[in-house]
Design a protein around this motif. Structure first.
Motif, PDB file in Angstrom:
ATOM      1  N   THR A  81       0.815  -1.216   0.000  1.00  0.00           N
ATOM      2  CA  THR A  81       0.000   0.000   0.000  1.00  0.00           C
ATOM      3  C   THR A  81       0.850   1.268   0.000  1.00  0.00           C
ATOM      4  O   THR A  81       0.318   2.361   0.012  1.00  0.00           O
ATOM      5  CB  THR A  81      -0.940   0.024   1.217  1.00  0.00           C
ATOM      6  OG1 THR A  81      -0.155  -0.052   2.408  1.00  0.00           O
ATOM      7  CG2 THR A  81      -1.922  -1.131   1.169  1.00  0.00           C
TER       8      THR A  81
ATOM      9  N   SER B  62      -2.198   5.174   0.966  1.00  0.00           N
ATOM     10  CA  SER B  62      -2.242   3.764   0.732  1.00  0.00           C
ATOM     11  C   SER B  62      -2.306   3.633  -0.758  1.00  0.00           C
ATOM     12  O   SER B  62      -3.044   4.317  -1.411  1.00  0.00           O
ATOM     13  CB  SER B  62      -3.457   3.154   1.352  1.00  0.00           C
ATOM     14  OG  SER B  62      -4.574   3.480   0.636  1.00  0.00           O
TER      15      SER B  62
ATOM     16  N   GLY C 214      -3.563   1.834  -3.531  1.00  0.00           N
ATOM     17  CA  GLY C 214      -4.536   0.808  -3.744  1.00  0.00           C
ATOM     18  C   GLY C 214      -4.328   0.293  -5.106  1.00  0.00           C
ATOM     19  O   GLY C 214      -5.195   0.329  -5.886  1.00  0.00           O
TER      20      GLY C 214
ATOM     21  N   GLN D 183      -0.964   2.205  -8.813  1.00  0.00           N
ATOM     22  CA  GLN D 183      -1.406   2.419  -7.487  1.00  0.00           C
ATOM     23  C   GLN D 183      -2.183   3.672  -7.555  1.00  0.00           C
ATOM     24  O   GLN D 183      -1.725   4.668  -8.005  1.00  0.00           O
ATOM     25  CB  GLN D 183      -0.227   2.538  -6.601  1.00  0.00           C
ATOM     26  CG  GLN D 183       0.657   1.379  -6.902  1.00  0.00           C
ATOM     27  CD  GLN D 183       1.108   0.662  -5.747  1.00  0.00           C
ATOM     28  OE1 GLN D 183       0.599   0.815  -4.691  1.00  0.00           O
ATOM     29  NE2 GLN D 183       2.043  -0.152  -5.933  1.00  0.00           N
TER      30      GLN D 183
END
Length: 289
Positions: free
Chosen positions: A208, A243, A245, A264
């Protein structure tokens, strides 16, 4: 099957349109377009002829591809939970299907992007996909944390307006090099192997934060102590508390083009973006094995 029901690709209609035209070509013509043997050309003509019929074998994309990156991704040994997580974070780039999620159902095929077709209005296949895929990739990354880990090969960038991608999201592109006789060289087999292994690492560890990529180690490849790496890690530590993701663009967010690139994507509590540029992380092995 593993109890997983493949889902329909987002661009199934376009893939069907392209395959119908390819099925009308001779095996020899396909071997010319794909730069492959006549036997492989004939085999793929038969595959395109079955496209969309009840005789076609449909499998999740992540379990269908078998190139060097996928050999080291080893998707068949990922858990169903791993695959479900990857399905939300990984994009697989494809000249036939555009962008795929890992659990999209596809047929085995061979395809190239550098030739024009009637179905594309005379555009080269790469050019046909570019407006369709660029917005999708950018918006999906922005909807997460704004970061794309690009693990695809350079050729798949042609499917996108890469200049726009780099300007609108933060791209992190790992580089894998071999140190021999005091010189760093990029060896395609090892680079592809490490891309697949890194995709697996991200999926299994549920990465993350891109700083966690520094712990990646595979076949002797580990993060080097280069000044550029220090600069990249410093920029990441300043630019984000987020984070990731991800979306792997494994080919292609992981984008594994028909190989992975990792995306991400965006944490809405931390909208700050790094300056538009590609950040590289260099991993080096002296005696890869």
């Amino acid at each position: 099957s593993r109890g997983i029901t493949p889902t329909e690709p987002l661009f199934q209609r376009q893939a069907t349109m392209l395959s119908a035209e390819l099925a009308r070509m001779s095996g020899n013509r396909l071997s010319e377009l794909f730069n492959c043997s006549a036997a492989i050309g004939r085999e793929n003509r038969e595959r395109f002829a079955l496209f969309g019929t009840d005789m076609a074998e449909i499998m999740p994309a992540i379990l269908t591809y078998y190139g060097q990156a996928y050999k080291h991704l080893k998707a068949e040994s990922l858990t169903n939970e791993d695959l479900e997580w990857a399905n939300s974070h990984l994009w697989i780039s494809s000249c036939l299907y555009g962008l795929l999620r890992p659990l999209n159902g596809i047929q085995t095929y061979r395809m190239e992007g550098g030739f024009p077709m009637q179905a594309t209005g005379g555009l080269k296949v790469n050019e046909f996909w570019r407006p369709l895929l660029t917005n999708l990739l950018i918006e999906s990354v922005k909807a997460d944390d704004g970061i794309l880990i690009y693990l695809d090969t350079e050729e798949f960038r042609a499917l996108f307006n890469w200049k726009r991608v780099v300007e609108e999201v933060q791209v992190i592109e790992p580089k894998f090099q071999v140190l021999k006789n005091g010189r760093l060289t990029t060896q395609a087999v090892w680079a592809k192997s490490c891309r697949g292994a890194m995709a697996r690492y991200i999926i299994e560890e549920r990465i993350t934060n891109p700083l966690q990529l520094a712990n990646f180690n595979h076949c002797g490849f580990s993060l080097s102590d280069s000044p550029e790496n220090s600069s990249t890690l410093h920029a990441l530590s300043l630019g984000h508390e987020f984070s990731l993701g991800h979306e792997l663009n494994l080919s292609h967010e992981l984008s594994l083009g028909s190989t992975p690139g990792l995306h991400q994507a965006s944490n809405k509590e931390h909208p700050q973006q790094l300056a538009p540029q590609v950040l590289h992380l260099h991993f080096v092995a002296e005696n890869p094995q």
